[in-house]
Design a protein around this motif. Structure first.
Motif, PDB file in Angstrom:
ATOM      1  N   GLN A  64     -31.062 -65.480   7.517  1.00 52.69           N
ATOM      2  CA  GLN A  64     -30.413 -65.103   6.273  1.00 52.69           C
ATOM      3  C   GLN A  64     -29.317 -64.076   6.518  1.00 52.69           C
ATOM      4  O   GLN A  64     -28.304 -64.062   5.842  1.00 52.69           O
ATOM      5  CB  GLN A  64     -31.461 -64.541   5.310  1.00 52.69           C
ATOM      6  N   TRP A  65     -29.506 -63.210   7.470  1.00 51.91           N
ATOM      7  CA  TRP A  65     -28.565 -62.178   7.858  1.00 51.91           C
ATOM      8  C   TRP A  65     -28.846 -61.903   9.325  1.00 51.91           C
ATOM      9  O   TRP A  65     -29.897 -62.332   9.823  1.00 51.91           O
ATOM     10  CB  TRP A  65     -28.764 -60.950   6.966  1.00 51.91           C
ATOM     11  N   PRO A  66     -28.009 -61.228  10.052  1.00 49.07           N
ATOM     12  CA  PRO A  66     -28.258 -61.071  11.488  1.00 49.07           C
ATOM     13  C   PRO A  66     -29.650 -60.539  11.855  1.00 49.07           C
ATOM     14  O   PRO A  66     -30.165 -60.880  12.901  1.00 49.07           O
ATOM     15  CB  PRO A  66     -27.166 -60.110  11.943  1.00 49.07           C
ATOM     16  N   ALA A  67     -30.260 -59.732  11.024  1.00 56.36           N
ATOM     17  CA  ALA A  67     -31.585 -59.206  11.358  1.00 56.36           C
ATOM     18  C   ALA A  67     -32.616 -59.579  10.313  1.00 56.36           C
ATOM     19  O   ALA A  67     -33.676 -58.965  10.231  1.00 56.36           O
ATOM     20  CB  ALA A  67     -31.531 -57.692  11.515  1.00 56.36           C
ATOM     21  N   PRO A  78     -44.235 -67.464  -3.054  1.00 58.12           N
ATOM     22  CA  PRO A  78     -42.848 -66.984  -2.927  1.00 58.12           C
ATOM     23  C   PRO A  78     -42.377 -67.056  -1.471  1.00 58.12           C
ATOM     24  O   PRO A  78     -43.171 -67.088  -0.538  1.00 58.12           O
ATOM     25  CB  PRO A  78     -42.933 -65.527  -3.394  1.00 58.12           C
ATOM     26  N   ASP A  79     -41.071 -67.088  -1.327  1.00 60.25           N
ATOM     27  CA  ASP A  79     -40.483 -67.026   0.013  1.00 60.25           C
ATOM     28  C   ASP A  79     -40.750 -65.650   0.615  1.00 60.25           C
ATOM     29  O   ASP A  79     -40.853 -64.660  -0.095  1.00 60.25           O
ATOM     30  CB  ASP A  79     -38.977 -67.260  -0.042  1.00 60.25           C
ATOM     31  N   VAL A  80     -40.857 -65.603   1.924  1.00 62.10           N
ATOM     32  CA  VAL A  80     -41.095 -64.344   2.623  1.00 62.10           C
ATOM     33  C   VAL A  80     -39.845 -64.009   3.426  1.00 62.10           C
ATOM     34  O   VAL A  80     -39.348 -64.839   4.179  1.00 62.10           O
ATOM     35  CB  VAL A  80     -42.324 -64.457   3.555  1.00 62.10           C
ATOM     36  N   VAL A  81     -39.345 -62.804   3.241  1.00 60.44           N
ATOM     37  CA  VAL A  81     -38.175 -62.330   3.971  1.00 60.44           C
ATOM     38  C   VAL A  81     -38.645 -61.249   4.937  1.00 60.44           C
ATOM     39  O   VAL A  81     -39.314 -60.299   4.541  1.00 60.44           O
ATOM     40  CB  VAL A  81     -37.096 -61.780   3.015  1.00 60.44           C
ATOM     41  N   VAL A  82     -38.317 -61.427   6.212  1.00 56.11           N
ATOM     42  CA  VAL A  82     -38.772 -60.514   7.260  1.00 56.11           C
ATOM     43  C   VAL A  82     -37.553 -59.939   7.977  1.00 56.11           C
ATOM     44  O   VAL A  82     -36.639 -60.670   8.343  1.00 56.11           O
ATOM     45  CB  VAL A  82     -39.669 -61.269   8.283  1.00 56.11           C
ATOM     46  N   THR A  83     -37.551 -58.627   8.154  1.00 56.57           N
ATOM     47  CA  THR A  83     -36.509 -57.990   8.960  1.00 56.57           C
ATOM     48  C   THR A  83     -36.995 -57.950  10.397  1.00 56.57           C
ATOM     49  O   THR A  83     -38.030 -57.364  10.698  1.00 56.57           O
ATOM     50  CB  THR A  83     -36.225 -56.565   8.460  1.00 56.57           C
ATOM     51  N   ASP A  84     -36.262 -58.614  11.258  1.00 56.89           N
ATOM     52  CA  ASP A  84     -36.639 -58.694  12.670  1.00 56.89           C
ATOM     53  C   ASP A  84     -35.371 -58.578  13.501  1.00 56.89           C
ATOM     54  O   ASP A  84     -34.469 -59.397  13.394  1.00 56.89           O
ATOM     55  CB  ASP A  84     -37.343 -60.019  12.939  1.00 56.89           C
ATOM     56  N   TRP A  85     -35.313 -57.552  14.335  1.00 55.19           N
ATOM     57  CA  TRP A  85     -34.138 -57.298  15.149  1.00 55.19           C
ATOM     58  C   TRP A  85     -34.164 -58.076  16.462  1.00 55.19           C
ATOM     59  O   TRP A  85     -33.183 -58.070  17.203  1.00 55.19           O
ATOM     60  CB  TRP A  85     -34.026 -55.802  15.446  1.00 55.19           C
TER      61      TRP A  85
END
Length: 118
Positions: A64-67, A78-85
């Motif tokens: 969705q975005w770089p990280a 619901p959809d799950v959004v995870v921040t992962d570097w």
């Protein structure tokens, strides 16, 4: 008396450097793709919080975005959004190593094709 390098050697050095500068990024691209694919394989099942039911259809991960990665589940979940570097750092690391390798090859080719100093 001027000492010079033969044109054949100069051509061989720069031809080899050009070949390495073309082949190196192709190898790096393959390493990057395999590493990223291995990391993202089953990401939505192993690293992201998943719904309690086992029969839920999962789509993703979607960058969705770089990280930020998104895992989409069937309704009513619901959809799950995870921040992962991890994927971004892997990409930056592969790019950095590739550019460093190209720079080293070009510097070595310049030294190898320079006029000898006496």
């Amino acid at each position: 008396m001027a000492v010079s390098i033969s044109p054949i050697r100069r051509l061989a050095v720069w031809g080899g450097a050009a070949a390495l500068c073309l082949l190196g990024p192709l190898v790096a691209l393959a390493v990057w793709a395999v590493g990223l694919g291995h990391y993202l394989e089953d990401y939505c099942f192993t690293r992201a919080p998943s719904p309690p039911n086992e029969g839920v259809v999962v789509t993703g991960p979607i960058l969705q975005w770089p990280a930020t990665l998104r895992c989409e589940y069937d309704p009513p979940y619901p959809d799950v959004v995870v921040t992962d570097w991890g994927p971004l750092l892997w990409t930056a690391g592969c790019a950095g190593v590739t550019l460093t390798g190209i720079a080293v090859v070009l510097v070595l080719a310049r030294f190898m094709s320079a006029r000898p100093r006496l």
